[in-house]
Design an enzyme around this catalytic site. Structure first.
Site, PDB file in Angstrom:
ATOM      1  N   SER A  31       0.701  -1.341  -0.152  1.00  0.00           N
ATOM      2  CA  SER A  31      -0.104   0.026   0.022  1.00  0.00           C
ATOM      3  C   SER A  31       0.919   1.308  -0.078  1.00  0.00           C
ATOM      4  O   SER A  31       1.815   1.229   0.543  1.00  0.00           O
ATOM      5  CB  SER A  31      -0.890  -0.037   1.284  1.00  0.00           C
ATOM      6  OG  SER A  31      -1.583  -1.387   1.343  1.00  0.00           O
TER       7      SER A  31
HETATM    8  N1  SAH Z   1      -0.809  -3.722   3.853  1.00  0.00           N
HETATM    9  C1  SAH Z   1      -0.199  -4.645   2.793  1.00  0.00           C
HETATM   10  C2  SAH Z   1      -1.112  -4.785   1.671  1.00  0.00           C
HETATM   11  C3  SAH Z   1      -0.909  -5.908   0.733  1.00  0.00           C
HETATM   12  S1  SAH Z   1      -2.064  -5.965  -0.471  1.00  0.00           S
HETATM   13  C4  SAH Z   1       1.121  -4.044   2.182  1.00  0.00           C
HETATM   14  O1  SAH Z   1       1.186  -3.147   2.226  1.00  0.00           O
HETATM   15  O2  SAH Z   1       1.979  -4.964   1.781  1.00  0.00           O
HETATM   16  C5  SAH Z   1      -3.331  -7.030   0.120  1.00  0.00           C
HETATM   17  C6  SAH Z   1      -2.906  -8.205   0.613  1.00  0.00           C
HETATM   18  O3  SAH Z   1      -4.201  -9.004   1.169  1.00  0.00           O
HETATM   19  C7  SAH Z   1      -2.511  -9.134  -0.206  1.00  0.00           C
HETATM   20  O4  SAH Z   1      -1.202  -9.771   0.359  1.00  0.00           O
HETATM   21  C8  SAH Z   1      -3.535 -10.492  -0.352  1.00  0.00           C
HETATM   22  O5  SAH Z   1      -2.949 -11.719  -0.608  1.00  0.00           O
HETATM   23  C9  SAH Z   1      -4.331 -10.249   0.899  1.00  0.00           C
HETATM   24  N2  SAH Z   1      -5.495 -10.623   1.017  1.00  0.00           N
HETATM   25  C10 SAH Z   1      -6.637 -10.693  -0.031  1.00  0.00           C
HETATM   26  N3  SAH Z   1      -7.454 -11.126   0.250  1.00  0.00           N
HETATM   27  C11 SAH Z   1      -7.460 -11.812   1.528  1.00  0.00           C
HETATM   28  C12 SAH Z   1      -8.067 -12.541   2.359  1.00  0.00           C
HETATM   29  N4  SAH Z   1      -9.284 -13.021   2.341  1.00  0.00           N
HETATM   30  N5  SAH Z   1      -7.590 -13.085   3.486  1.00  0.00           N
HETATM   31  C13 SAH Z   1      -6.416 -12.924   3.975  1.00  0.00           C
HETATM   32  N6  SAH Z   1      -5.411 -12.079   3.050  1.00  0.00           N
HETATM   33  C14 SAH Z   1      -5.995 -11.460   2.017  1.00  0.00           C
END
Ligand code: SAH
Length: 221
Positions: free
Chosen positions: A69
């Site tokens: 993000s």
């Molecule tokens: N705050 C994180 C955001 C990563 S993007 C960063 O800055 O790195 C969002 C993440 O949510 C991804 O890694 C994706 O695999 C995860 N995600 C999406 N749906 C999900 C779910 N149902 N349960 C757990 N993780 C999930």
């Protein structure tokens, strides 16, 4: 340390300061959050090829079609969570660990973070990075965050980093009375950040600014 890593380390001090100034211009005013973001190396959360861009105000790829993000969103969601809880958060549930940067920021501001990620290799890397930073107040779970993490519920804060079409019921049920959840809701480019508060007799939902997150997917990988 290799020459190239040293280079990144040195420029990152200056670029990190620039990132903090930009966050303040964008309206982030909580000094605790700004201090934590100033002192947390963001470049170690991404692959070396992208590390030099770590402090730009943009989302960047972290593999498996996922993104880290953008700094503003991390700061904004953290600020909303902290402000709504008067800076007193003991247990926070994070859905979507990704590269672990948001996790690292939260871990320095609350008592304990419970972080759920559905993609195992991303979770493993995030775990190692938090270990390297000596942030020990984090527990990880490889699971579909749509289930929440019942073992440690109720939480007094929940932060969701992927966008479901509507608020998952399990997450609502795992909020303590008075707890706050910050979550992007919607499809594709029609998403809004929402702030949900659990009250004595129900839930209050506030719709906030438009955002773009990766989709909230079910099942684990
Ligand atoms: N705050 C994180 C955001 C990563 S993007 C960063 O800055 O790195 C969002 C993440 O949510 C991804 O890694 C994706 O695999 C995860 N995600 C999406 N749906 C999900 C779910 N149902 N349960 C757990 N993780 C999930």
């Amino acid at each position: 340390m290799t020459q190239s890593l040293q280079g990144i380390g040195m420029t990152s001090l200056r670029t990190r300061e620039r990132m903090i100034n930009r966050l303040m211009e964008q309206g982030i005013s909580n000094h605790k959050i700004l201090d934590v973001m100033r002192n947390t190396p963001r470049h170690i959360f991404m692959d070396e090829a992208l590390a030099s861009r770590a402090y730009e105000d943009t989302a960047l790829p972290i593999g498996y079609s996922q993104t880290i993000s953008q700094p503003y969103i991390v700061a904004k969601m953290t600020e909303l969570l902290l402000t709504a809880s008067n800076n007193r958060l003991t247990k926070v549930l994070e859905i979507g660990t990704g590269c672990g940067y948001q996790t690292a920021i939260l871990a320095q501001l609350v008592d304990h973070v419970y972080s759920v990620e559905r993609i195992a290799p991303l979770q493993k890397k995030a775990k190692n990075r938090l270990w390297d930073l000596k942030l020990k107040n984090v527990s990880f779970q490889h699971s579909d965050g749509g289930w929440g993490w019942l073992d440690h519920a109720p939480y007094d804060g929940i932060l969701v980093a992927a966008a479901p079409p509507e608020i998952p019921e399990n997450l609502l049920l795992q909020m303590a009375v008075g707890a706050v959840m910050i979550i992007p809701i919607g499809n594709g480019d029609k998403q809004r950040l929402q702030q949900v508060t659990r009250t004595e007799d129900g839930y209050e939902v506030k719709k906030l600014e438009p955002v773009i997150f990766v989709p909230f997917l079910s099942g684990r990988k």
